[in-house]
Design a protein around this motif. Sequence first.
Motif, PDB file in Angstrom:
ATOM      1  N   VAL A  29      56.887   3.773  38.785  1.00 58.32           N
ATOM      2  CA  VAL A  29      56.654   5.148  38.708  1.00 58.32           C
ATOM      3  C   VAL A  29      55.074   5.447  38.594  1.00 58.32           C
ATOM      4  O   VAL A  29      54.346   6.559  39.193  1.00 58.32           O
ATOM      5  N   SER A  30      54.660   4.900  37.387  1.00 56.19           N
ATOM      6  CA  SER A  30      53.132   4.937  37.191  1.00 56.19           C
ATOM      7  C   SER A  30      52.281   4.809  38.283  1.00 56.19           C
ATOM      8  O   SER A  30      51.273   5.626  38.572  1.00 56.19           O
ATOM      9  N   VAL A  31      52.583   3.713  39.046  1.00 55.10           N
ATOM     10  CA  VAL A  31      51.825   3.415  40.123  1.00 55.10           C
ATOM     11  C   VAL A  31      51.966   4.505  41.273  1.00 55.10           C
ATOM     12  O   VAL A  31      51.054   4.846  41.981  1.00 55.10           O
ATOM     13  N   LEU A  32      53.097   5.010  41.705  1.00 53.00           N
ATOM     14  CA  LEU A  32      53.570   5.911  42.446  1.00 53.00           C
ATOM     15  C   LEU A  32      52.725   7.247  42.367  1.00 53.00           C
ATOM     16  O   LEU A  32      51.975   7.878  43.082  1.00 53.00           O
ATOM     17  N   VAL A  33      52.582   7.675  41.134  1.00 50.49           N
ATOM     18  CA  VAL A  33      52.287   9.049  40.715  1.00 50.49           C
ATOM     19  C   VAL A  33      50.528   8.757  40.832  1.00 50.49           C
ATOM     20  O   VAL A  33      49.833   9.768  41.289  1.00 50.49           O
ATOM     21  N   GLY A  34      49.997   7.441  40.416  1.00 52.79           N
ATOM     22  CA  GLY A  34      48.543   7.299  40.630  1.00 52.79           C
ATOM     23  C   GLY A  34      48.287   7.321  42.140  1.00 52.79           C
ATOM     24  O   GLY A  34      47.128   8.003  42.298  1.00 52.79           O
ATOM     25  N   LEU A  35      49.018   6.847  43.093  1.00 50.23           N
ATOM     26  CA  LEU A  35      48.727   6.712  44.294  1.00 50.23           C
ATOM     27  C   LEU A  35      48.673   8.286  44.796  1.00 50.23           C
ATOM     28  O   LEU A  35      47.736   8.448  45.695  1.00 50.23           O
ATOM     29  N   VAL A  36      49.760   9.022  44.433  1.00 51.20           N
ATOM     30  CA  VAL A  36      49.835  10.301  45.153  1.00 51.20           C
ATOM     31  C   VAL A  36      48.610  10.944  44.895  1.00 51.20           C
ATOM     32  O   VAL A  36      47.996  11.990  45.501  1.00 51.20           O
ATOM     33  N   LEU A  37      47.995  11.010  43.223  1.00 49.26           N
ATOM     34  CA  LEU A  37      46.992  11.582  42.748  1.00 49.26           C
ATOM     35  C   LEU A  37      45.810  11.221  43.716  1.00 49.26           C
ATOM     36  O   LEU A  37      45.123  12.219  44.019  1.00 49.26           O
ATOM     37  N   ALA A  38      45.797  10.129  43.911  1.00 52.87           N
ATOM     38  CA  ALA A  38      44.607   9.533  44.694  1.00 52.87           C
ATOM     39  C   ALA A  38      44.359   9.887  46.026  1.00 52.87           C
ATOM     40  O   ALA A  38      43.270  10.312  46.429  1.00 52.87           O
ATOM     41  N   VAL A  39      45.453  10.010  46.704  1.00 55.03           N
ATOM     42  CA  VAL A  39      45.497  10.644  47.932  1.00 55.03           C
ATOM     43  C   VAL A  39      44.982  11.978  47.794  1.00 55.03           C
ATOM     44  O   VAL A  39      44.098  12.427  48.831  1.00 55.03           O
ATOM     45  N   GLY A  40      45.456  12.869  47.058  1.00 54.82           N
ATOM     46  CA  GLY A  40      45.129  14.224  46.947  1.00 54.82           C
ATOM     47  C   GLY A  40      43.730  14.438  46.570  1.00 54.82           C
ATOM     48  O   GLY A  40      43.055  15.358  46.953  1.00 54.82           O
ATOM     49  N   VAL A  61      43.073   2.343  42.663  1.00 51.78           N
ATOM     50  CA  VAL A  61      43.140   1.544  43.928  1.00 51.78           C
ATOM     51  C   VAL A  61      43.633   2.380  45.206  1.00 51.78           C
ATOM     52  O   VAL A  61      42.901   2.123  46.159  1.00 51.78           O
ATOM     53  N   GLY A  62      44.227   3.360  44.660  1.00 53.70           N
ATOM     54  CA  GLY A  62      44.665   4.420  45.955  1.00 53.70           C
ATOM     55  C   GLY A  62      43.478   5.025  46.453  1.00 53.70           C
ATOM     56  O   GLY A  62      43.098   5.150  47.720  1.00 53.70           O
ATOM     57  N   LEU A  63      42.382   5.516  45.368  1.00 55.19           N
ATOM     58  CA  LEU A  63      41.024   5.944  45.709  1.00 55.19           C
ATOM     59  C   LEU A  63      40.363   5.039  46.606  1.00 55.19           C
ATOM     60  O   LEU A  63      39.729   5.383  47.759  1.00 55.19           O
ATOM     61  N   GLY A  64      40.342   3.752  46.068  1.00 59.18           N
ATOM     62  CA  GLY A  64      39.457   2.810  46.838  1.00 59.18           C
ATOM     63  C   GLY A  64      39.993   2.523  48.334  1.00 59.18           C
ATOM     64  O   GLY A  64      39.216   2.484  49.120  1.00 59.18           O
ATOM     65  N   LEU A  65      41.273   2.407  48.531  1.00 66.75           N
ATOM     66  CA  LEU A  65      41.901   2.314  49.625  1.00 66.75           C
ATOM     67  C   LEU A  65      41.496   3.466  50.716  1.00 66.75           C
ATOM     68  O   LEU A  65      41.320   3.491  51.965  1.00 66.75           O
ATOM     69  N   MET A  66      41.681   4.653  50.066  1.00 69.06           N
ATOM     70  CA  MET A  66      41.437   6.175  51.096  1.00 69.06           C
ATOM     71  C   MET A  66      39.938   5.985  51.232  1.00 69.06           C
ATOM     72  O   MET A  66      39.611   6.267  52.494  1.00 69.06           O
ATOM     73  N   PHE A  67      38.969   5.704  50.411  1.00 75.37           N
ATOM     74  CA  PHE A  67      37.477   5.665  50.808  1.00 75.37           C
ATOM     75  C   PHE A  67      37.182   4.740  51.821  1.00 75.37           C
ATOM     76  O   PHE A  67      36.327   4.781  52.424  1.00 75.37           O
ATOM     77  N   ARG A  68      38.019   3.521  51.542  1.00 77.40           N
ATOM     78  CA  ARG A  68      37.658   2.475  52.786  1.00 77.40           C
ATOM     79  C   ARG A  68      38.409   2.897  54.032  1.00 77.40           C
ATOM     80  O   ARG A  68      37.473   2.458  55.245  1.00 77.40           O
ATOM     81  N   LEU A  69      39.370   3.304  53.946  1.00 75.68           N
ATOM     82  CA  LEU A  69      40.166   3.632  55.455  1.00 75.68           C
ATOM     83  C   LEU A  69      40.269   4.929  56.115  1.00 75.68           C
ATOM     84  O   LEU A  69      40.094   4.831  57.053  1.00 75.68           O
ATOM     85  N   ILE A  70      40.210   6.031  55.382  1.00 78.98           N
ATOM     86  CA  ILE A  70      40.505   7.346  55.651  1.00 78.98           C
ATOM     87  C   ILE A  70      39.248   8.076  55.617  1.00 78.98           C
ATOM     88  O   ILE A  70      38.768   8.812  56.558  1.00 78.98           O
TER      89      ILE A  70
END
Lengths: 46, 318
Positions: free
Chosen positions: A10-21, B17-26
């Motif tokens: 859940v922590s990873v998922l929330v982190g990823l969603v926030l990163a996309v946003g 990690v998500g931010l890094g992937l987004m900045f690399r790919l999108i």
Amino acid sequence: MVSRVALVLVSVLVGLVLAVGASYAAVALVTSPPTPSNQSCCNYGS
Amino acid sequence: VRRVLGVSLTGLGAFLVGLGLMFRLIVPGMAIKDPLNEHSVTTLTGQNMEYFSTSKLQELTGVSIKAINTVNGDVASGTSSIAVWDGFTALNDTTNNAPIEYSSERLAFNRRTGLLQNCCGAAVGSNSSVHMSGIGYVWPIGAQKKTYEFFDTTLLKPVPVTYDGTATVDGESTDKFVENVNDQQFGTQTLPGSLVGVKDAATVTLPEFLTATNTFYVDPLTGAPVSEVEKQSVTLQDQGVTKLVLLRGTLSTTASSIASAVKTAQSDDRKIAAVQDIIPVVGILLGLALIVLGAVLIGRLPEADEEYIDEDAVPSEA
């Protein structure tokens, strides 16, 4: 044990969603239409 | 406390990690683009040049010529994917302090690929019916070492520009592209016959030919040309014989214009590197480390915490 894994997931998922946003917000911020530059015109003297 | 810390670190790690992937790919595809509000002034000069003076009605040789090219972005006509830039070039004889000619163009192009678009009032001079294709003001962002089609605004058609190795310009590593035009007709001129040795005709109409070797030094990351050398010969010919030289010589970007272009390119290069290289690498590495750390903290929670977390757990009988 399952609850600990779920907590991590859940922590990873929330982190990823926030990163996309945050990424889209950053893009929107830097690609907002600029104001026209204050162009000097027509000074073409030799 | 350890539980909160573990969850926070894991979440923060995943975020990075998500931010890094987004900045690399999108993000690069959406954020790294040619600007709408471009404003640049580039000067080229040439010595020992030759041209036909329309005021003196004679060919002048051994003159110095300065070309001042101003490019302004039309922000209102641009979109998120298309930029519209207006260019104006003034050619002056600095030996005799006299104007030679003026030219202008309005080019619309894809802000990532540099490919010209037939929209938004694109025109060469007053000719807005010309069909444009290939690249114009800029090479693609992340230019490849290959031949591109370059729209020549004199010939009004695309011409191949061949990759010709790398060259260092003012400390900046650039890709060199060469456009070769060999004696191609692009128009006609009507002028008094006496100017070209035809004394029995009041006027004659002769075809206009261009021979050119134009070399562009391009910053590969931004696709921006930082220097140009234009070796050109524009002549009026009659059955293969040159009757009048309209312009002949070599124009090169001045040192100050090169320095300005290189400074801009280097600044943009740093921003691009930050977006598509530094942020992804740092984000992913740091994020993975935090995820591992957070997971370890959660994994080592005391039994009491475990029971607190797991609501479905059956309480032990004490």
